[in-house]
Design an enzyme around this catalytic site. Structure first.
Site, mmCIF file in Angstrom:
data_model
loop_
_atom_site.group_PDB
_atom_site.id
_atom_site.type_symbol
_atom_site.label_atom_id
_atom_site.label_comp_id
_atom_site.label_asym_id
_atom_site.label_seq_id
_atom_site.Cartn_x
_atom_site.Cartn_y
_atom_site.Cartn_z
ATOM 1 N N ARG A 1 9.305 2.747 -6.550
ATOM 2 C CA ARG A 1 8.107 1.910 -6.804
ATOM 3 C C ARG A 1 7.169 2.543 -7.836
ATOM 4 O O ARG A 1 6.035 2.876 -7.576
ATOM 5 C CB ARG A 1 7.403 1.638 -5.474
ATOM 6 C CG ARG A 1 8.362 0.919 -4.526
ATOM 7 C CD ARG A 1 7.750 0.449 -3.275
ATOM 8 N NE ARG A 1 6.853 -0.677 -3.515
ATOM 9 C CZ ARG A 1 6.136 -1.231 -2.530
ATOM 10 N NH1 ARG A 1 6.197 -0.724 -1.322
ATOM 11 N NH2 ARG A 1 5.322 -2.230 -2.764
ATOM 12 N N PRO A 2 7.671 2.749 -9.040
ATOM 13 C CA PRO A 2 6.826 3.281 -10.125
ATOM 14 C C PRO A 2 5.708 2.295 -10.502
ATOM 15 O O PRO A 2 5.704 1.150 -10.038
ATOM 16 C CB PRO A 2 7.816 3.440 -11.274
ATOM 17 C CG PRO A 2 8.949 2.567 -10.965
ATOM 18 C CD PRO A 2 9.020 2.419 -9.487
ATOM 19 N N CYS B 1 7.946 4.991 -1.544
ATOM 20 C CA CYS B 1 7.858 4.680 -0.109
ATOM 21 C C CYS B 1 9.288 4.437 0.365
ATOM 22 O O CYS B 1 10.238 4.552 -0.391
ATOM 23 C CB CYS B 1 6.981 3.451 0.115
ATOM 24 S SG CYS B 1 7.802 1.940 -0.330
ATOM 25 N N ASP C 1 10.086 -10.033 0.979
ATOM 26 C CA ASP C 1 9.392 -9.615 2.212
ATOM 27 C C ASP C 1 9.861 -10.379 3.432
ATOM 28 O O ASP C 1 9.429 -10.081 4.552
ATOM 29 C CB ASP C 1 7.875 -9.802 2.053
ATOM 30 C CG ASP C 1 7.303 -8.838 1.037
ATOM 31 O OD1 ASP C 1 6.155 -9.032 0.628
ATOM 32 O OD2 ASP C 1 8.026 -7.909 0.632
ATOM 33 N N LEU D 1 4.632 -0.372 -15.355
ATOM 34 C CA LEU D 1 4.221 -1.665 -15.921
ATOM 35 C C LEU D 1 2.705 -1.825 -15.867
ATOM 36 O O LEU D 1 2.087 -2.395 -16.767
ATOM 37 C CB LEU D 1 4.887 -2.822 -15.172
ATOM 38 C CG LEU D 1 6.251 -3.256 -15.728
ATOM 39 C CD1 LEU D 1 7.269 -2.155 -15.593
ATOM 40 C CD2 LEU D 1 6.753 -4.501 -15.025
ATOM 41 N N ARG E 1 0.606 -2.302 10.044
ATOM 42 C CA ARG E 1 0.151 -2.422 8.646
ATOM 43 C C ARG E 1 0.069 -3.880 8.215
ATOM 44 O O ARG E 1 -0.727 -4.245 7.381
ATOM 45 C CB ARG E 1 1.125 -1.688 7.706
ATOM 46 C CG ARG E 1 1.187 -0.211 7.923
ATOM 47 C CD ARG E 1 1.928 0.478 6.816
ATOM 48 N NE ARG E 1 1.378 0.085 5.501
ATOM 49 C CZ ARG E 1 1.842 0.563 4.348
ATOM 50 N NH1 ARG E 1 2.861 1.404 4.340
ATOM 51 N NH2 ARG E 1 1.309 0.193 3.204
ATOM 52 N N ARG F 1 0.364 2.172 -1.353
ATOM 53 C CA ARG F 1 0.533 2.092 -2.797
ATOM 54 C C ARG F 1 -0.328 1.001 -3.429
ATOM 55 O O ARG F 1 -0.633 1.046 -4.617
ATOM 56 C CB ARG F 1 1.983 1.934 -3.193
ATOM 57 C CG ARG F 1 2.694 0.809 -2.521
ATOM 58 C CD ARG F 1 4.069 0.656 -3.126
ATOM 59 N NE ARG F 1 3.966 0.022 -4.436
ATOM 60 C CZ ARG F 1 4.055 0.657 -5.584
ATOM 61 N NH1 ARG F 1 4.212 1.951 -5.592
ATOM 62 N NH2 ARG F 1 3.960 0.006 -6.722
ATOM 63 N N LYS G 1 -2.194 -10.479 3.918
ATOM 64 C CA LYS G 1 -2.405 -9.051 3.634
ATOM 65 C C LYS G 1 -2.335 -8.798 2.127
ATOM 66 O O LYS G 1 -3.217 -8.155 1.552
ATOM 67 C CB LYS G 1 -1.327 -8.223 4.332
ATOM 68 C CG LYS G 1 -1.236 -6.777 3.841
ATOM 69 C CD LYS G 1 -0.160 -5.971 4.544
ATOM 70 C CE LYS G 1 1.186 -6.095 3.912
ATOM 71 N NZ LYS G 1 1.426 -5.268 2.723
ATOM 72 N N ASN G 2 -1.308 -9.343 1.477
ATOM 73 C CA ASN G 2 -1.082 -9.005 0.068
ATOM 74 C C ASN G 2 -2.029 -9.727 -0.876
ATOM 75 O O ASN G 2 -2.127 -9.371 -2.042
ATOM 76 C CB ASN G 2 0.375 -9.251 -0.307
ATOM 77 C CG ASN G 2 1.289 -8.234 0.375
ATOM 78 O OD1 ASN G 2 0.794 -7.249 0.922
ATOM 79 N ND2 ASN G 2 2.572 -8.470 0.358
HETATM 80 C C1 EPZ Z 1 4.022 -6.445 -3.925
HETATM 81 O O1 EPZ Z 1 4.401 -5.101 -4.153
HETATM 82 C C2 EPZ Z 1 3.850 -6.568 -2.423
HETATM 83 N N1 EPZ Z 1 2.798 -5.656 -1.964
HETATM 84 C C3 EPZ Z 1 5.161 -6.229 -1.725
HETATM 85 O O2 EPZ Z 1 4.971 -6.439 -0.326
HETATM 86 C C4 EPZ Z 1 6.237 -7.189 -2.225
HETATM 87 O O3 EPZ Z 1 7.476 -6.841 -1.644
HETATM 88 C C5 EPZ Z 1 6.345 -7.089 -3.758
HETATM 89 O O4 EPZ Z 1 5.054 -7.344 -4.352
HETATM 90 C C6 EPZ Z 1 7.345 -8.080 -4.336
HETATM 91 O O5 EPZ Z 1 6.974 -9.377 -3.979
HETATM 92 C C7 EPZ Z 1 1.518 -6.010 -2.143
HETATM 93 O O6 EPZ Z 1 1.207 -7.054 -2.686
HETATM 94 C C8 EPZ Z 1 0.488 -5.029 -1.639
HETATM 95 P P1 EPZ Z 1 6.275 -5.407 -7.654
HETATM 96 P P2 EPZ Z 1 4.438 -4.529 -5.668
HETATM 97 O O7 EPZ Z 1 5.398 -4.678 -8.602
HETATM 98 O O8 EPZ Z 1 3.353 -5.152 -6.464
HETATM 99 C C9 EPZ Z 1 9.364 -2.438 -9.702
HETATM 100 C C10 EPZ Z 1 5.042 -5.924 1.947
HETATM 101 O O9 EPZ Z 1 5.991 -5.782 2.726
HETATM 102 N N2 EPZ Z 1 8.197 -1.975 -10.475
HETATM 103 O O10 EPZ Z 1 6.419 -6.876 -7.776
HETATM 104 O O11 EPZ Z 1 4.499 -3.062 -5.595
HETATM 105 C C11 EPZ Z 1 9.222 -2.119 -8.221
HETATM 106 O O12 EPZ Z 1 9.685 -0.820 -7.944
HETATM 107 C C12 EPZ Z 1 5.103 -5.320 0.565
HETATM 108 O O13 EPZ Z 1 3.987 -6.568 2.208
HETATM 109 C C13 EPZ Z 1 8.386 -1.073 -11.523
HETATM 110 O O14 EPZ Z 1 9.518 -0.636 -11.783
HETATM 111 O O15 EPZ Z 1 5.839 -5.079 -6.155
HETATM 112 C C14 EPZ Z 1 10.090 -3.183 -7.576
HETATM 113 O O16 EPZ Z 1 11.437 -2.744 -7.631
HETATM 114 C C15 EPZ Z 1 6.375 -4.515 0.340
HETATM 115 N N3 EPZ Z 1 7.322 -0.658 -12.254
HETATM 116 C C16 EPZ Z 1 9.905 -4.388 -8.514
HETATM 117 O O17 EPZ Z 1 9.414 -3.866 -9.737
HETATM 118 C C17 EPZ Z 1 6.055 -1.132 -12.000
HETATM 119 O O18 EPZ Z 1 5.111 -0.733 -12.716
HETATM 120 C C18 EPZ Z 1 8.888 -5.412 -8.003
HETATM 121 O O19 EPZ Z 1 7.723 -4.701 -7.679
HETATM 122 C C19 EPZ Z 1 5.867 -2.044 -10.935
HETATM 123 C C20 EPZ Z 1 6.949 -2.460 -10.201
#
Ligand code: EPZ
Length: 423
Positions: free
Chosen positions: A123-124, A118, A309, A127, A401, A94, A22-23
């Site tokens: 989840r800002p 969510c 995950d 970055l 999902r 998102r 999915k991801n």
């Molecule tokens: C991806 O989400 C995955 N989703 C998530 O899977 C997964 O848990 C996550 O990566 C971590 O591996 C998809 O790929 C669609 P991050 P993502 O940016 O990209 C913070 C599932 O169950 N952050 O690595 O949103 C954020 O809040 C989902 O399939 C900022 O602060 O994750 C989190 O605490 C859930 N600012 C941390 O970083 C930003 O601009 C890691 O988030 C971006 C992220």
């Protein structure tokens, strides 16, 4: 709303096919926006998130055809009609933010609704935005949208230093950089297999990328990208989820398409808990080494560490382990919502902030429980497989999902599980 009813039914046996990730698919699909030639994805999973991304791309004027029962996505962005991603679609998922980089890189402008938070956290996307600014973009946040504009000559190559690892920001920046003028370096980049899969697809489209899978990725921008056909990588999270089924209720299951290198840290923890994982020509064969698994401590980290995950699913296993386990959730600020539901099934879990202490019990007891997010929903099903009696999981739309045909896959290895349409 539909419910899933699971009844503890003893050891499992047989094979479970693992779908495409999915991801990976959710970042490969927006990549079509980078080119005016067709991009076709095979081994695509049949999930509601994929249908949401399809709707989003179509709202921009892209063509997306789901062929072969949804396993092939034939896409074309030759005649886009809009560069605005509306809130009513973005709020559902998102990952919609991943259209921003490609639109900005190819058209020089884009308006994308901020995704909002969510269940598992705020989840800002700061970055993501910082990465585009490093490539010369001007970003204006107003009325809930990101209004992005590239310099007159298009995005310019730049150095992007991520203060901490972000999968989505790495993917968005990687896609944008393929068409930026000059060289872009992503430092402290995410190393997930889904990033490697995206880089391989972009390279097939003509992108010049080096270093994917390491924490430093270098991209030489090109004038345009062509089309490609790409097979979506196996879903390591679905894989890990189903590996836990025989671990929690005994028996032996072969997960077809599984590879240990997708989940090395997870497999190490399974081994320490007393679960054997054997590579076969078709995938991974998993069995419990003896009657009951042992407690292990788990800390979630960016790849190659233990995946966040799979934290909820691992917690379900550890609820039945011999001894006390400590789980630390370091990626998201609110990812223990499955704990109170597992406690309803007799689990002993103390949650303090980002740490959960799990004291294993001999047997969980079936109960009515509620899914709160995608991975929490499947952890309740795993717990139900091992529990005494019947577990009724509500709000299973969360499950749809990220998991295709859960009932079919688990009943195929002997689980007593059915889906009933809700009131
Ligand atoms: C991806 O989400 C995955 N989703 C998530 O899977 C997964 O848990 C996550 O990566 C971590 O591996 C998809 O790929 C669609 P991050 P993502 O940016 O990209 C913070 C599932 O169950 N952050 O690595 O949103 C954020 O809040 C989902 O399939 C900022 O602060 O994750 C989190 O605490 C859930 N600012 C941390 O970083 C930003 O601009 C890691 O988030 C971006 C992220």
């Amino acid at each position: 709303m539909d419910q899933i009813i699971v009844t503890g039914n003893g050891p499992l046996s047989g094979q479970i096919p693992i779908a495409g990730a999915k991801n990976a698919c959710l970042t490969l699909m927006p990549a079509t926006l980078l080119s005016d030639e067709p991009l076709t994805l095979t081994n695509a999973p049949r999930l509601s998130d994929i249908r949401t991304m399809t709707t989003l791309l179509q709202s921009l004027g892209a063509e997306v055809q789901a062929l072969q029962d949804g396993q092939v996505l034939a896409m074309s962005s030759h005649d886009l009609t809009s560069t605005r991603a509306d809130y009513d679609i973005v709020r559902k998922m998102r990952a919609s933010i991943l259209v921003l980089g490609p639109l900005l890189a190819r058209f020089g402008h884009a308006e994308v609704s901020l995704p909002g938070g969510c269940a598992i956290g705020a989840r800002p996307v700061d970055l993501h935005l910082k990465a585009f600014e490093a490539m010369g973009a001007e970003l204006d946040l107003r009325d809930g949208y990101v209004h992005a504009k590239a310099p007159a000559g298009g995005l310019k190559g730049g150095i992007v230093e991520f203060p901490f690892v972000s999968v989505g920001a790495t993917e968005n920046a990687l896609m944008a950089a393929t068409l930026a003028k000059g060289t872009t370096v992503l430092k402290n980049a995410a190393r997930e297999p889904e990033i490697v899969d995206l880089a391989e697809c972009l390279r097939r489209m003509g992108a010049q990328i080096e270093g994917e899978g390491t924490s430093e990725i270098t991209i030489q921008g090109v004038d345009r990208l062509g089309g490609a056909t790409h097979r979506v990588v196996t879903d390591r999270i679905e894989l890990g989820t189903y590996m836990l089924a025989p671990a929690i209720c005994g028996g032996e299951v072969e997960c077809l398409g599984g590879k240990i290198d997708l989940l090395a840290a997870f497999c190490e923890k399974l081994d320490a808990a007393g679960v054997s994982v054997e590579e076969t020509p078709n995938g991974l064969k998993v069995a419990r080494k003896n009657g009951r698994v042992s407690a292990v401590d788990v800390t979630t980290e960016p790849f190659p560490g233990f995946p966040t995950d799979l934290q909820a699913q691992m917690m379900a296993l550890l609820c039945t382990a011999e001894g006390t386990s400590v789980l630390e959730e370091k990626i998201f600020e609110n990812r223990f919502m499955h704990a109170p539901e597992l406690v309803r099934m007799g689990a002993k879990i103390d949650v303090h902030g980002g740490t959960a202490k799990v004291t294993g019990v001999n047997r969980l007891r079936g109960a009515p429980v509620m899914a709160t997010d995608l991975r929490a929903s499947v952890s309740l099903i795993l717990a139900g497989l091992a529990a005494e009696g019947e577990t009724i999981v509500s709000r299973v739309y969360h499950l749809d999902r990220g998991y295709e045909h859960v009932v079919r896959k688990l009943s195929g290895v002997g689980a007593k599980i059915e889906r009933v349409s809700g009131q």
